[in-house]
Structures are given as C-alpha cells and as structure tokens.
Write a protein that holds these residues in place. Sequence first.
Motif, short mmCIF file in Angstrom:
data_model
loop_
_atom_site.label_atom_id
_atom_site.label_comp_id
_atom_site.label_asym_id
_atom_site.label_seq_id
_atom_site.Cartn_x
_atom_site.Cartn_y
_atom_site.Cartn_z
N ALA A 78 0.84 -1.21 0.00
CA ALA A 78 0.00 0.00 0.00
C ALA A 78 0.87 1.25 0.00
N PRO A 79 0.51 2.27 -0.68
CA PRO A 79 -0.69 2.49 -1.50
C PRO A 79 -0.47 2.18 -2.98
N ASN A 80 0.58 1.45 -3.30
CA ASN A 80 0.92 1.19 -4.70
C ASN A 80 -0.05 0.23 -5.37
N VAL A 81 -0.20 0.39 -6.67
CA VAL A 81 -1.03 -0.49 -7.48
C VAL A 81 -0.17 -1.70 -7.87
N TYR A 82 -0.76 -2.90 -7.79
CA TYR A 82 -0.01 -4.09 -8.16
C TYR A 82 -0.92 -5.11 -8.81
N GLN A 111 0.48 -15.55 -11.73
CA GLN A 111 1.12 -16.78 -11.25
C GLN A 111 2.02 -16.45 -10.06
N SER A 112 3.33 -16.57 -10.21
CA SER A 112 4.22 -16.36 -9.06
C SER A 112 4.93 -15.01 -9.09
N VAL A 113 4.46 -14.10 -9.95
CA VAL A 113 5.09 -12.78 -10.08
C VAL A 113 4.11 -11.68 -9.68
N ILE A 114 4.58 -10.79 -8.81
CA ILE A 114 3.80 -9.64 -8.39
C ILE A 114 4.46 -8.41 -9.03
N LEU A 166 5.31 1.84 -9.01
CA LEU A 166 5.67 2.88 -8.06
C LEU A 166 5.51 4.24 -8.73
N LYS A 167 5.65 5.29 -7.96
CA LYS A 167 5.54 6.64 -8.53
C LYS A 167 6.58 6.83 -9.63
N HIS A 168 7.79 6.34 -9.38
CA HIS A 168 8.87 6.43 -10.35
C HIS A 168 9.48 5.04 -10.52
N GLY A 169 9.01 4.28 -11.50
CA GLY A 169 9.54 2.95 -11.77
C GLY A 169 8.60 1.85 -11.35
N SER A 170 9.16 0.65 -11.30
CA SER A 170 8.35 -0.52 -10.95
C SER A 170 9.21 -1.55 -10.23
N VAL A 171 8.51 -2.54 -9.65
CA VAL A 171 9.16 -3.62 -8.93
C VAL A 171 8.49 -4.92 -9.35
N ASP A 172 9.29 -5.93 -9.62
CA ASP A 172 8.78 -7.29 -9.84
C ASP A 172 9.23 -8.15 -8.67
N ILE A 173 8.28 -8.82 -8.04
CA ILE A 173 8.57 -9.72 -6.93
C ILE A 173 8.19 -11.12 -7.39
N VAL A 175 12.03 -15.20 -2.21
CA VAL A 175 11.41 -13.95 -2.67
C VAL A 175 12.48 -13.14 -3.38
N ASP A 176 12.32 -12.97 -4.70
CA ASP A 176 13.28 -12.23 -5.51
C ASP A 176 12.65 -10.88 -5.86
N ILE A 177 13.31 -9.80 -5.48
CA ILE A 177 12.80 -8.45 -5.72
C ILE A 177 13.71 -7.75 -6.71
N ARG A 178 13.13 -7.30 -7.83
CA ARG A 178 13.90 -6.62 -8.88
C ARG A 178 13.25 -5.26 -9.18
#
Length: 88
Positions: free
Chosen positions: A18-22, A26-29, A33-40, A60-63
């Motif tokens: 929260a408060p980000n949209v996601y 399957q196994s990827v979230i 973000l306001k500036h960029g993105s994250v793949d989990i 848990v791999d965060i990129r």
Amino acid sequence: MMSISEADFFRILPRALAPNVYSITQSVIAVLLKHGSVDITLSPQPDHKFAMLVLPVLAVDIRFKGVSETDQNVFITRFDKSYQRGGG
C-alpha cells in the motif's frame, strides 16, 4: 528467503505494498511505483525441519526497474517491516 507460507505472504501483501497499485500473475507480483516498478517473484522451497518444528520457506526475488536507490531503500524498509514478526 523468508520463513513464511504463500498463504501468509499473500495475506500480508496488501499492507506491504500500500498504497501502490499491483497485479499478480502466477508467481510474479508486478508493482507500479511513482517512479519505476518492482517485480517480486515467489518460489516455494522445501520446508526447514528441526525435530518436531516445521518452518515453511519461500524464496522472494525483488527486482527494481527505473527506481532510484533512495526509493529502493524506502520500498525495502516498508516491505521488511510489514513482514516482521514478534520475537524474543
């Protein structure tokens, strides 16, 4: 690696992001973000067993993509705090 079941991970996820949209595919979230993105990316691992105690394990791999180092630190700090459990 996190000692958490997938069910518990997804139960806590809305608070952690929260408060980000996601979105979840399957196994990827994928998190916007306001500036960029994250793949989990999640990957269940074999349980850790200690005598009668069985602990679930989840890789848990965060990129980050296009996210400043400062914003990465802010994201990781909030994410980590959301998944912290009491101990002692």
